[in-house]
Design an enzyme around this catalytic site. Sequence first.
Site, short mmCIF file in Angstrom:
data_model
loop_
_atom_site.label_atom_id
_atom_site.label_comp_id
_atom_site.label_asym_id
_atom_site.label_seq_id
_atom_site.Cartn_x
_atom_site.Cartn_y
_atom_site.Cartn_z
CG ASN A 126 26.87 81.82 28.93
OD1 ASN A 126 26.31 82.94 28.62
ND2 ASN A 126 26.78 80.79 28.05
CD GLU A 127 22.39 80.17 27.77
OE1 GLU A 127 21.51 80.79 27.08
OE2 GLU A 127 22.84 79.10 27.21
CD GLU B 192 28.92 82.43 22.26
OE1 GLU B 192 29.61 81.19 22.81
OE2 GLU B 192 27.80 82.45 22.44
CB CYS C 30 28.09 78.09 24.82
SG CYS C 30 26.43 78.27 25.12
#
Length: 659
Positions: free
Chosen positions: A378-379, A48, A247
């Site tokens: 994502n998440e 990331e 994120c």
Amino acid sequence: MNYKINFAILISTLCGITASAQIKDAIMVDVARSESKVSPTMWGIFFEDINMGADGGLYAEMVKNRSFEFLKPLMGWNIKGKKVKEGDVLVLNRQEANVANPRYLRVNVKAALKGDVGLSNAGFKGGMGVKKGLRYDFSVRCRQQGANVTLHIELLDEKDQLLGGGILKPSGTSGQWGKQEISFTANEGSGNAKLNIWMEGTGVLDLDMISLFPGDTWKGRKAGMRADMVQLLADMKPGFIRFPGGCIVEGIDLANRYQWKKTVGPIEERQLIMNRWNTEFAHRPAPDYFQTFGLGFFEYFQLAEDIGAEPLPILNCGMACQFNTAEVVPLDQLDPYVEDALDLIEFANGDISSKWGKLRTEMGHPAPFNLKYLGVGNENWGPQYVERAKVFQAAIKAKYPNINLIFSSGTDPDSERFRYLDASLREMKADVIDEHYYRAPEWFLKNAERYDQYDRNGPKVFAGEYAAHVDGKIIGSNRNIWEAAIAEAAFMTGLERNAAVVNMASYAPLFANTEGWQWAPDLIWMDNLKIYGTPNYLVQKLFSTNKGTHTVSALINNKVISGADHLYVSSVIDRVKKELIVKMVNTDGSVKTKEIAFEGVKLAGSGSLTVIKGELSDRNTIDKPFFILPKEEKLKIKGKGTTILLPANSVVMLKIAYH
């Protein structure tokens, strides 16, 4: 710390071992009980763009804000010179004429000599890292308006001493944009250099995409990646690389989300956005953190191919970060997001006759990238996620049934939120469920048996983000201590033992700049010139480069070895290399002596022992990158077993050849 190991004391042979019943409290490795296949993707890496991981890190561009597209157009730049007057240097905005790259710099040069009119850029955090004797490639897109201007390019150290440079005389048709390039060699080095551009002559000169790259990029690709950073990844022999996050996939809001189509094609046509980590942490502000996308989806796929890893892209599912705005796209407006996913598969796997396969070919890669995995969100969590996940699943499986889809189980491995998602995704018959856990070392020790009771016939598990977080009062790279790494190693024996359930795992985050970090701990730390792998990296590399092909039984008194007497053990066999591999983690502060016996196999008598050990507070640093380091020694084994001495707080791997 003293790392000398007396292997003669560590190892002794047991010639008389014939059956497990004869040895109480021994580690019994039974090859006849080969339990499950180990996925080739078992151990991978998660990337990331956080902690200056891409711009200012893996992406080797040295110029910050090269196209003047930051929120403050001249952030990173200083106007220099004795003859610069008001209005001589302007930021112009083409707006709709070039949406992806609207701004450029216009300089009105009036009978200037070197030193009269110029620009200076100090690069990313800590300045520019310059190596003595290395070639540097400078380029700029420029347009002359009846001008006769010469550019003097200089690299200077922190004392303004010249390190190297050259002279560039822009050519081409007046009034037309064109790329101009020059290369030069640095005669000296510096870890805190800057770039000066002096303009000599008369006329109006428009400048854009001002760029500087080192000549030693990965595989020598111009405008490529930092070779030392990629090499540490390649050394891990990862089964996959997950990208681009994290994120940043979600974005602070949907406008800030990662959009892969804006990261492919010509570099100058890729649309910069603010990195969502720019504003995330008040205690670590990063107002100059943006994503230029010089490192885009094509480059990620290429990197995966280079290091022999499966590409694992994660796409936005119509939801922004739920810790920030929690924006969602209405279900009846989700089609463009789903289309992005379908188009990405075509970009990766389509032939030249397809729209996106044609673009991949034009970018220099006619062959498909053979994409097999795709992450949806994502998440993300809640019923709003499940609703959108079902839409993606139906559309993608209808067109590409063989693509393995990975779905999020949220941010917490123990909560009601997790249990809801886990049950919902299993009901959907998800291919893979992504679990994340950032927890204290104690959590990892207690949860090494987490997957022992998981359904062997249900969805596979992707341990997509994990890291042991020590006391929060410890900050930065100081968090990457041996206490955290050994706890992760203990947990990883449980992942490996349960390879029938877990088919992917990756530590996170991957990279951190020593001057520009926001989140810690991280697997690899670097500054502008140097890099090192943490103790956590050494553990990940040990498991990844010794994954084997199948798990085999490793028991003490017919019980799984997962925490009793502070000992954790997993064992695999590599049927290709004909090796038995036993990984042992001693989390006790005292030495242990363990007998190991092997059944169901004829040992070849040769092998090796690898030991990583340290005090719990030990760590590697930029200045001492090898303070903790694996030590390996060859060994001979007679009979059907051996005795191993496990140092206090150690990870020990025994590797034995068999016939």
